[in-house]
Design a protein around this motif. Structure first.
Motif, PDB file in Angstrom:
ATOM      1  N   ALA A 190     165.685 -18.401 -27.429  1.00 54.96           N
ATOM      2  CA  ALA A 190     164.887 -17.019 -27.129  1.00 54.96           C
ATOM      3  C   ALA A 190     163.498 -17.587 -27.304  1.00 54.96           C
ATOM      4  O   ALA A 190     163.316 -18.385 -28.504  1.00 54.96           O
ATOM      5  N   VAL A 191     162.554 -17.451 -26.454  1.00 61.59           N
ATOM      6  CA  VAL A 191     161.055 -17.891 -26.631  1.00 61.59           C
ATOM      7  C   VAL A 191     160.109 -16.534 -26.438  1.00 61.59           C
ATOM      8  O   VAL A 191     160.190 -15.948 -25.292  1.00 61.59           O
ATOM      9  N   ILE A 237     165.739 -11.789 -32.303  1.00 60.48           N
ATOM     10  CA  ILE A 237     165.127 -11.245 -33.519  1.00 60.48           C
ATOM     11  C   ILE A 237     164.792 -12.679 -34.500  1.00 60.48           C
ATOM     12  O   ILE A 237     163.854 -12.794 -35.286  1.00 60.48           O
ATOM     13  N   LEU A 238     165.524 -13.552 -34.503  1.00 65.94           N
ATOM     14  CA  LEU A 238     165.451 -15.073 -34.962  1.00 65.94           C
ATOM     15  C   LEU A 238     163.968 -15.461 -34.582  1.00 65.94           C
ATOM     16  O   LEU A 238     163.111 -15.937 -35.540  1.00 65.94           O
ATOM     17  N   GLY A 258     159.666 -13.213 -39.742  1.00 71.60           N
ATOM     18  CA  GLY A 258     158.784 -13.926 -40.600  1.00 71.60           C
ATOM     19  C   GLY A 258     157.467 -13.725 -40.015  1.00 71.60           C
ATOM     20  O   GLY A 258     156.446 -14.262 -40.641  1.00 71.60           O
ATOM     21  N   LYS A 259     157.166 -13.085 -38.832  1.00 70.33           N
ATOM     22  CA  LYS A 259     155.939 -13.099 -38.497  1.00 70.33           C
ATOM     23  C   LYS A 259     155.611 -11.462 -38.119  1.00 70.33           C
ATOM     24  O   LYS A 259     154.632 -11.217 -38.552  1.00 70.33           O
ATOM     25  N   SER A 260     156.619 -10.726 -37.587  1.00 62.56           N
ATOM     26  CA  SER A 260     156.276  -9.373 -37.508  1.00 62.56           C
ATOM     27  C   SER A 260     156.369  -8.624 -38.615  1.00 62.56           C
ATOM     28  O   SER A 260     156.998  -8.862 -39.609  1.00 62.56           O
ATOM     29  N   ARG A 261     155.670  -7.512 -38.594  1.00 63.35           N
ATOM     30  CA  ARG A 261     155.576  -6.483 -39.585  1.00 63.35           C
ATOM     31  C   ARG A 261     157.014  -6.044 -39.959  1.00 63.35           C
ATOM     32  O   ARG A 261     157.322  -5.728 -41.167  1.00 63.35           O
ATOM     33  N   LEU A 309     169.688  -9.877 -40.707  1.00 63.01           N
ATOM     34  CA  LEU A 309     168.706 -10.595 -40.126  1.00 63.01           C
ATOM     35  C   LEU A 309     167.372  -9.863 -40.288  1.00 63.01           C
ATOM     36  O   LEU A 309     166.556 -10.510 -39.742  1.00 63.01           O
ATOM     37  N   GLY A 310     167.482  -8.875 -40.953  1.00 65.79           N
ATOM     38  CA  GLY A 310     165.918  -8.407 -41.246  1.00 65.79           C
ATOM     39  C   GLY A 310     165.506  -6.982 -40.529  1.00 65.79           C
ATOM     40  O   GLY A 310     164.533  -6.552 -40.620  1.00 65.79           O
TER      41      GLY A 310
END
Length: 389
Positions: A66-67, A112-113, A117-120, A155-156
């Motif tokens: 995924a990109v 998701i991966l 670590g970037k999204s709120r 996975l958060g």
């Protein structure tokens, strides 16, 4: 209340059209906010386009990645995944493969991966809950749905939104996470009024039918809110054989009062092959029912629609109501007996409320809206344009 962060809508493969419509309604709602000055303006609060493009690339071996095409830093993300979209394909060793629910689920995890670590915050909107029919263990069986929910939580993912889950108790697998299974009762009843002008929900003229004991709770809600009687079937199975992973149905036994002269609504969470639904409708007609309607959240029609075309021509079924939460084949949308129930505006309202960490009680519980709808119909008739989503 300040929003959690700028909204980012990410459409997984097969969910692009639905997400585009959700984006339209979300844009319209927030435009109304600004005109009425209901909220302060926050960075990224109002945008023409809330979607964030992603690419779920596939290698020739069948592997994928995924990109994410745009930044997601600080965003409140809403990943929309239609795991039942069988129209999506990919090349594997030179052969076209249809994407299965497993393929869609793997792509969801990849996105998701890519965002972690970037999204709120990451929220997943999965209208048809992955492996929801495998929600409990009988003998030596896998617990696929419970494990998938645990996996998404690890996975958060902060919130998992689904509709009419086969068994809502699967939420017990992730007691610390946000999990909502939303009903579609109000939208279906609203569409029934639009499609059937002479519809009359009154005792003695209308009856709700549950196709099996597993869906009795859903049918009880319909019957209670509409004030009409309830009947149910139970499936008599041959437990000496297993066909396609389940014990074949021998007969449908009916429990309930007379249906003679009544309009019937058969309610369930999904139509898979549809054989059981047609058998029940035929039984109702043989018992003297006037019209037979079917209402489901998900119209899968895994064996095609020929059997429903035939049932419609024979006068066994008058109308089938199903939502646009999942992919519908073109031939289904063109069928004269099919009615599409639009949930895009409702999902946009849901996203807007979650983004503000607002209460979802009024959205989750449709009782008050249904009562108002029934009262409006009874007193002054129905103006479809004024109905709430």
């Amino acid at each position: 209340m300040a929003p959690v962060g700028p909204i980012g809508l990410i459409a997984l493969r097969g969910s692009e059209d639905f997400t585009e419509k959700v984006n339209f309604y979300l844009n319209k709602r927030r435009s109304e906010y600004q005109q009425e000055q209901i909220v302060n303006t926050y960075p990224g609060f109002f945008r023409e386009d809330y979607t964030i493009p992603v690419e779920n690339a596939r290698f020739s071996s069948g592997e994928g990645k995924a990109v994410v095409k745009n930044t997601v830093r600080g965003h409140d993300l809403y990943l929309i995944s239609d795991i039942m979209n069988c129209s999506c394909t990919y090349k594997m060793f030179g052969t076209d493969n249809r994407m299965s629910p497993d393929d869609h689920y793997q792509d969801l995890k990849r996105v998701i991966l890519a965002c972690s670590g970037k999204s709120r915050r990451i929220n997943v909107i999965m209208p048809f809950l992955y492996e929801s029919r495998q929600h409990k263990r009988n003998a030596r069986e896998s617990l696929d749905c419970a494990f998938a929910l645990e996996e998404l939580y690890e996975l958060g993912v902060a919130n998992i939104i689904t509709f009419d889950a086969h068994d809502e108790r699967v939420a017990n697998a992730i007691p610390l996470a946000g999990f909502e299974s939303l009903p579609t009762t109000y939208q279906i009843i609203k569409e029934m009024y639009r499609q059937v002008p002479d519809l009359c929900f009154s005792n003695g003229k209308f009856m709700i039918i549950s196709p099996d004991e597993g869906g009795i709770g859903r049918a009880m809600y319909y019957a209670s809110i509409l004030g009409v009687p309830l009947g149910t079937f139970y499936k008599r199975r041959d437990y000496t054989r297993v066909v396609d992973g389940k014990n074949p149905i021998v007969a449908h036994e009916f429990l309930g009062e007379s249906v003679e002269g009544m309009d019937i609504l058969i309610v369930d969470d999904m139509i898979s092959s549809g054989d059981s639904m047609i058998d029940i409708a035929r039984e109702m007609k043989e018992r003297g029912a006037r019209k037979v309607f079917c209402a489901v959240t998900f119209g899968l029609f895994t064996e095609g629609i020929d059997n429903f075309n035939k049932a419609y021509e024979e006068g066994i079924i008058n109308k089938v109501f199903a939502t646009n939460l999942i992919y519908r084949r073109p031939e289904l949308l063109e069928a004269p007996w099919y009615a599409d129930v639009n949930l895009c505006k409702f999902v946009a309202l849901l996203i807007d409320a979650i983004n503000h960490d607002a209460s979802l009680s009024n959205l989750i519980n449709p009782t008050e809206k249904i009562k108002n709808l029934l009262a409006t119909k009874e007193k002054i008739g129905l103006n479809p344009e004024e109905l709430k989503p």
